[in-house]
Design a protein around this motif. Structure first.
Motif, PDB file in Angstrom:
ATOM      1  N   ALA A 133       1.247   1.197  -0.878  1.00 22.31           N
ATOM      2  CA  ALA A 133       1.448   1.945   0.377  1.00 22.31           C
ATOM      3  C   ALA A 133       2.915   1.889   0.799  1.00 22.31           C
ATOM      4  CB  ALA A 133       0.549   1.372   1.471  1.00 22.31           C
ATOM      5  N   ALA A 134       3.521   0.706   0.634  1.00 20.52           N
ATOM      6  CA  ALA A 134       4.940   0.556   1.002  1.00 20.52           C
ATOM      7  C   ALA A 134       5.806   1.464   0.133  1.00 20.52           C
ATOM      8  CB  ALA A 134       5.372  -0.899   0.842  1.00 20.52           C
ATOM      9  N   ARG A 135       5.414   1.611  -1.125  1.00 17.47           N
ATOM     10  CA  ARG A 135       6.209   2.435  -2.055  1.00 17.47           C
ATOM     11  C   ARG A 135       6.213   3.890  -1.576  1.00 17.47           C
ATOM     12  NH1 ARG A 135       3.286   1.940  -6.990  1.00 17.47           N
ATOM     13  NH2 ARG A 135       4.052  -0.186  -7.071  1.00 17.47           N
ATOM     14  N   LEU A 136       5.041   4.374  -1.173  1.00 16.27           N
ATOM     15  CA  LEU A 136       4.948   5.772  -0.710  1.00 16.27           C
ATOM     16  C   LEU A 136       5.746   5.953   0.587  1.00 16.27           C
ATOM     17  CD1 LEU A 136       3.727   8.588  -1.026  1.00 16.27           C
ATOM     18  CD2 LEU A 136       1.777   7.815   0.330  1.00 16.27           C
ATOM     19  N   CYS A 137       5.535   5.015   1.495  1.00 12.57           N
ATOM     20  CA  CYS A 137       6.225   5.077   2.787  1.00 12.57           C
ATOM     21  C   CYS A 137       7.739   5.050   2.582  1.00 12.57           C
ATOM     22  CB  CYS A 137       5.735   3.885   3.605  1.00 12.57           C
ATOM     23  SG  CYS A 137       6.693   3.546   5.034  1.00 12.57           S
ATOM     24  N   PHE A 138       8.189   4.158   1.715  1.00 14.67           N
ATOM     25  CA  PHE A 138       9.635   4.025   1.496  1.00 14.67           C
ATOM     26  C   PHE A 138      10.187   5.264   0.790  1.00 14.67           C
ATOM     27  CE2 PHE A 138      13.510   2.253  -0.468  1.00 14.67           C
ATOM     28  CZ  PHE A 138      14.122   1.809   0.692  1.00 14.67           C
ATOM     29  N   ALA A 139       9.401   5.834  -0.118  1.00 16.90           N
ATOM     30  CA  ALA A 139       9.844   7.052  -0.810  1.00 16.90           C
ATOM     31  C   ALA A 139      10.048   8.178   0.215  1.00 16.90           C
ATOM     32  CB  ALA A 139       8.824   7.465  -1.857  1.00 16.90           C
ATOM     33  N   GLU A 140       9.186   8.239   1.227  1.00 11.20           N
ATOM     34  CA  GLU A 140       9.336   9.281   2.255  1.00 11.20           C
ATOM     35  C   GLU A 140      10.589   9.043   3.102  1.00 11.20           C
ATOM     36  OE1 GLU A 140       4.625  10.503   2.509  1.00 11.20           O
ATOM     37  OE2 GLU A 140       5.524   9.602   4.282  1.00 11.20           O
ATOM     38  N   VAL A 141      10.860   7.761   3.368  1.00 10.30           N
ATOM     39  CA  VAL A 141      12.074   7.421   4.122  1.00 10.30           C
ATOM     40  C   VAL A 141      13.312   7.807   3.307  1.00 10.30           C
ATOM     41  CG1 VAL A 141      13.445   5.486   5.021  1.00 10.30           C
ATOM     42  CG2 VAL A 141      10.979   5.560   5.436  1.00 10.30           C
ATOM     43  N   VAL A 142      13.276   7.508   2.011  1.00 11.09           N
ATOM     44  CA  VAL A 142      14.405   7.850   1.138  1.00 11.09           C
ATOM     45  C   VAL A 142      14.601   9.361   1.119  1.00 11.09           C
ATOM     46  CG1 VAL A 142      15.156   7.907  -1.285  1.00 11.09           C
ATOM     47  CG2 VAL A 142      14.276   5.790  -0.301  1.00 11.09           C
ATOM     48  N   SER A 143      13.496  10.092   1.029  1.00 11.01           N
ATOM     49  CA  SER A 143      13.575  11.552   1.007  1.00 11.01           C
ATOM     50  C   SER A 143      14.231  12.065   2.293  1.00 11.01           C
ATOM     51  CB  SER A 143      12.151  12.100   0.830  1.00 11.01           C
ATOM     52  OG  SER A 143      12.126  13.475   1.003  1.00 11.01           O
ATOM     53  N   ALA A 144      13.798  11.524   3.436  1.00 10.45           N
ATOM     54  CA  ALA A 144      14.344  11.958   4.730  1.00 10.45           C
ATOM     55  C   ALA A 144      15.828  11.600   4.850  1.00 10.45           C
ATOM     56  CB  ALA A 144      13.544  11.325   5.868  1.00 10.45           C
ATOM     57  N   LEU A 145      16.171  10.362   4.491  1.00 13.04           N
ATOM     58  CA  LEU A 145      17.569   9.920   4.646  1.00 13.04           C
ATOM     59  C   LEU A 145      18.511  10.691   3.725  1.00 13.04           C
ATOM     60  CD1 LEU A 145      17.800   6.012   4.891  1.00 13.04           C
ATOM     61  CD2 LEU A 145      18.197   7.705   6.682  1.00 13.04           C
ATOM     62  N   SER A 146      18.083  10.897   2.481  1.00 12.66           N
ATOM     63  CA  SER A 146      18.999  11.572   1.557  1.00 12.66           C
ATOM     64  C   SER A 146      19.169  13.029   1.982  1.00 12.66           C
ATOM     65  CB  SER A 146      18.567  11.424   0.098  1.00 12.66           C
ATOM     66  OG  SER A 146      17.275  11.891  -0.070  1.00 12.66           O
ATOM     67  N   TYR A 147      18.113  13.632   2.540  1.00 16.02           N
ATOM     68  CA  TYR A 147      18.264  14.992   3.093  1.00 16.02           C
ATOM     69  C   TYR A 147      19.265  14.980   4.255  1.00 16.02           C
ATOM     70  CZ  TYR A 147      17.246  18.908   6.182  1.00 16.02           C
ATOM     71  OH  TYR A 147      17.374  19.988   7.017  1.00 16.02           O
ATOM     72  N   LEU A 148      19.121  14.007   5.164  1.00 18.11           N
ATOM     73  CA  LEU A 148      20.045  13.924   6.311  1.00 18.11           C
ATOM     74  C   LEU A 148      21.491  13.837   5.832  1.00 18.11           C
ATOM     75  CD1 LEU A 148      18.400  11.431   8.805  1.00 18.11           C
ATOM     76  CD2 LEU A 148      18.700  13.889   9.051  1.00 18.11           C
ATOM     77  N   HIS A 149      21.712  13.042   4.785  1.00 15.48           N
ATOM     78  CA  HIS A 149      23.080  12.858   4.295  1.00 15.48           C
ATOM     79  C   HIS A 149      23.636  14.156   3.705  1.00 15.48           C
ATOM     80  CE1 HIS A 149      22.323   8.220   4.045  1.00 15.48           C
ATOM     81  NE2 HIS A 149      22.302   8.696   5.281  1.00 15.48           N
ATOM     82  N   THR A 150      22.760  14.953   3.078  1.00 16.89           N
ATOM     83  CA  THR A 150      23.272  16.240   2.571  1.00 16.89           C
ATOM     84  C   THR A 150      23.634  17.163   3.742  1.00 16.89           C
ATOM     85  OG1 THR A 150      21.125  17.341   2.482  1.00 16.89           O
ATOM     86  CG2 THR A 150      21.825  16.216   0.477  1.00 16.89           C
ATOM     87  N   GLN A 151      23.027  16.905   4.893  1.00 16.34           N
ATOM     88  CA  GLN A 151      23.346  17.699   6.087  1.00 16.34           C
ATOM     89  C   GLN A 151      24.482  17.046   6.887  1.00 16.34           C
ATOM     90  OE1 GLN A 151      21.594  20.713   6.467  1.00 16.34           O
ATOM     91  NE2 GLN A 151      21.013  19.971   4.435  1.00 16.34           N
ATOM     92  N   GLN A 152      25.133  16.072   6.290  1.00 17.41           N
ATOM     93  CA  GLN A 152      26.245  15.330   6.897  1.00 17.41           C
ATOM     94  C   GLN A 152      25.828  14.581   8.158  1.00 17.41           C
ATOM     95  OE1 GLN A 152      27.605  18.968   5.894  1.00 17.41           O
ATOM     96  NE2 GLN A 152      29.758  18.396   6.073  1.00 17.41           N
ATOM     97  N   VAL A 153      24.566  14.170   8.221  1.00 15.28           N
ATOM     98  CA  VAL A 153      24.102  13.408   9.382  1.00 15.28           C
ATOM     99  C   VAL A 153      23.904  11.956   8.962  1.00 15.28           C
ATOM    100  CG1 VAL A 153      22.229  13.081  11.047  1.00 15.28           C
ATOM    101  CG2 VAL A 153      23.018  15.397  10.492  1.00 15.28           C
ATOM    102  N   LEU A 154      24.580  11.067   9.686  1.00 14.14           N
ATOM    103  CA  LEU A 154      24.394   9.637   9.499  1.00 14.14           C
ATOM    104  C   LEU A 154      23.350   9.231  10.540  1.00 14.14           C
ATOM    105  CD1 LEU A 154      25.515   7.055   8.183  1.00 14.14           C
ATOM    106  CD2 LEU A 154      27.382   7.118   9.830  1.00 14.14           C
ATOM    107  N   TYR A 155      22.251   8.642  10.109  1.00 16.36           N
ATOM    108  CA  TYR A 155      21.137   8.417  11.047  1.00 16.36           C
ATOM    109  C   TYR A 155      21.420   7.239  11.990  1.00 16.36           C
ATOM    110  CZ  TYR A 155      16.527   7.435  12.851  1.00 16.36           C
ATOM    111  OH  TYR A 155      15.486   7.167  13.695  1.00 16.36           O
ATOM    112  N   ARG A 156      21.818   6.124  11.439  1.00 18.89           N
ATOM    113  CA  ARG A 156      22.317   4.945  12.169  1.00 18.89           C
ATOM    114  C   ARG A 156      21.292   4.092  12.908  1.00 18.89           C
ATOM    115  NH1 ARG A 156      28.143   6.035  14.883  1.00 18.89           N
ATOM    116  NH2 ARG A 156      27.089   7.435  16.303  1.00 18.89           N
ATOM    117  N   ASP A 157      20.003   4.436  12.882  1.00 21.61           N
ATOM    118  CA  ASP A 157      19.071   3.566  13.606  1.00 21.61           C
ATOM    119  C   ASP A 157      17.745   3.432  12.875  1.00 21.61           C
ATOM    120  OD1 ASP A 157      18.604   1.792  15.611  1.00 21.61           O
ATOM    121  OD2 ASP A 157      18.079   3.285  17.128  1.00 21.61           O
ATOM    122  N   LEU A 158      17.825   3.259  11.556  1.00 26.80           N
ATOM    123  CA  LEU A 158      16.593   3.116  10.781  1.00 26.80           C
ATOM    124  C   LEU A 158      15.946   1.774  11.091  1.00 26.80           C
ATOM    125  CD1 LEU A 158      14.911   4.600   8.609  1.00 26.80           C
ATOM    126  CD2 LEU A 158      16.025   3.142   6.921  1.00 26.80           C
TER     127      LEU A 158
END
Ligand code: ADE
Length: 327
Positions: free
Chosen positions: A135-160
């Protein structure tokens, strides 16, 4: 702590009392949305200075639920919420909370967000303890997907952190609360500067066969060496370069991801100290190197331990990171 204060987003233009960009909050047909378009059906909680209500649109069938975040315009944090709205308006991703409308009245600013009905990950950890690895693997994969998308949009999230990871009714992650996020804009260089100072090659350290990249400049095309140095975030999740007041960039989000993964799998913080000062002193130590404890190692796969240790690398340029797969 030597951190700088984040400059407030620019004040609205003179004579304009609006905090939102023109065009936000259109209801269709050019009409602006307002609170009269929504009925409040529940209360979801308070986040800092904002209140979050469960709402639905009046007369809409079939009924859909939304989370309505409201903040008083005279509150200091209103500018941050306005900035959050500006950032969210440009994003669209299955694991990032969607912004449906943004509007304001004389007193408040409102964001109408997709509703995540499954609570947040912090509540899950508190209620059920550590998350089993599949379950952690799936959850973390979704977080990675979201963060890497944000970075392509030049957005630094800063509060994970777990409390900013909401769960939809379907159990999938929705990354929420962009209150301290920042769009990194690459410095414009004059032609003369570019000629004087040739840029260093990107992706200097990629020892992992291409899967994991240099965290500071993960996206050659759009991110360049855009960076910031303001000390922002939640202490337990801040990367050493943030705590040290150095320039930092997308790699800081991947450090927080390492803390998150450790918490998901052990229900404990990797660096624990009685006080923030103690924690930060620890993070400031030269040569800081995190190793999963022998006890945790027994409960986790070798791959999970390896990943945590590659994310919790003090040197941002050697830290693991991801870029999205090409389509
Ligand atoms: N609390 C804050 N934002 C929320 C959202 N989008 N859905 C559910 N609860 C929330």
């Amino acid at each position: 702590h030597g951190g700088k204060t984040e400059p407030e987003p620019p004040p609205p233009a003179k004579g304009r009392r609006s905090l939102l960009p023109a065009g936000a909050g259109e209801a269709g047909g050019g009409r602006r949305v307002s609170m009269s378009d929504f009925e409040v059906v529940g209360y979801l909680g308070a986040g800092g200075s904002s209140q979050v209500h469960l709402v639905q649109r009046v007369g809409e069938l079939p009924q859909r639920l939304f989370a309505l975040k409201a903040v008083r315009k005279n509150h200091l944090s209103a500018r941050r919420v306005a900035e959050e709205s500006r950032i969210l308006q440009t994003l669209r991703h299955p694991f990032i909370v969607g912004l449906h409308y943004a509007f304001e009245d004389e007193i408040r600013l409102y964001l109408v967000l997709s509703y995540a009905g499954g609570g947040d990950l912090l509540a899950q950890l508190e209620r059920h303890g550590r998350v089993a690895e599949p379950a952690a693997r799936l959850c973390f994969a979704e977080v990675v997907s979201a963060l890497s998308y944000l970075h392509t949009q030049q957005v630094l999230y800063r509060d994970l952190k777990p409390e900013n990871l909401l769960l939809g009714h379907d159990g999938h992650i929705l990354l929420a609360d962009f209150g301290v996020s920042k769009r990194l804009v690459q410095q414009q260089r004059t032609q003369q500067q570019t000629q004087q100072q040739p840029r260093p090659p990107l992706d200097r350290k990629d020892s992992s066969g291409g899967a994991l990249r240099d965290g500071t400049t993960p996206h050659r095309a759009c991110c360049g060496d855009a960076a910031t140095s303001t000390m922002v975030g939640t202490p337990a999740y801040m990367a050493p370069e943030v705590v040290l007041g150095h320039e930092y960039s997308y790699a800081a989000d991947w450090w927080s991801a390492g803390i998150l993964l450790h918490e998901l799998l052990t229900n404990e913080a990797p660096f624990s100290d009685q006080s923030i000062a103690g924690l930060w002193n620890h993070l400031r130590r030269p040569g800081l190197c995190f190793r999963v404890s022998a006890e945790d190692r027994k409960r986790m796969s070798e791959a999970a331990c390896d990943l945590i240790e590659k994310l919790l690398v003090a040197d941002a340029s050697a830290r693991a990171s991801w870029r999205p797969l090409p389509h």
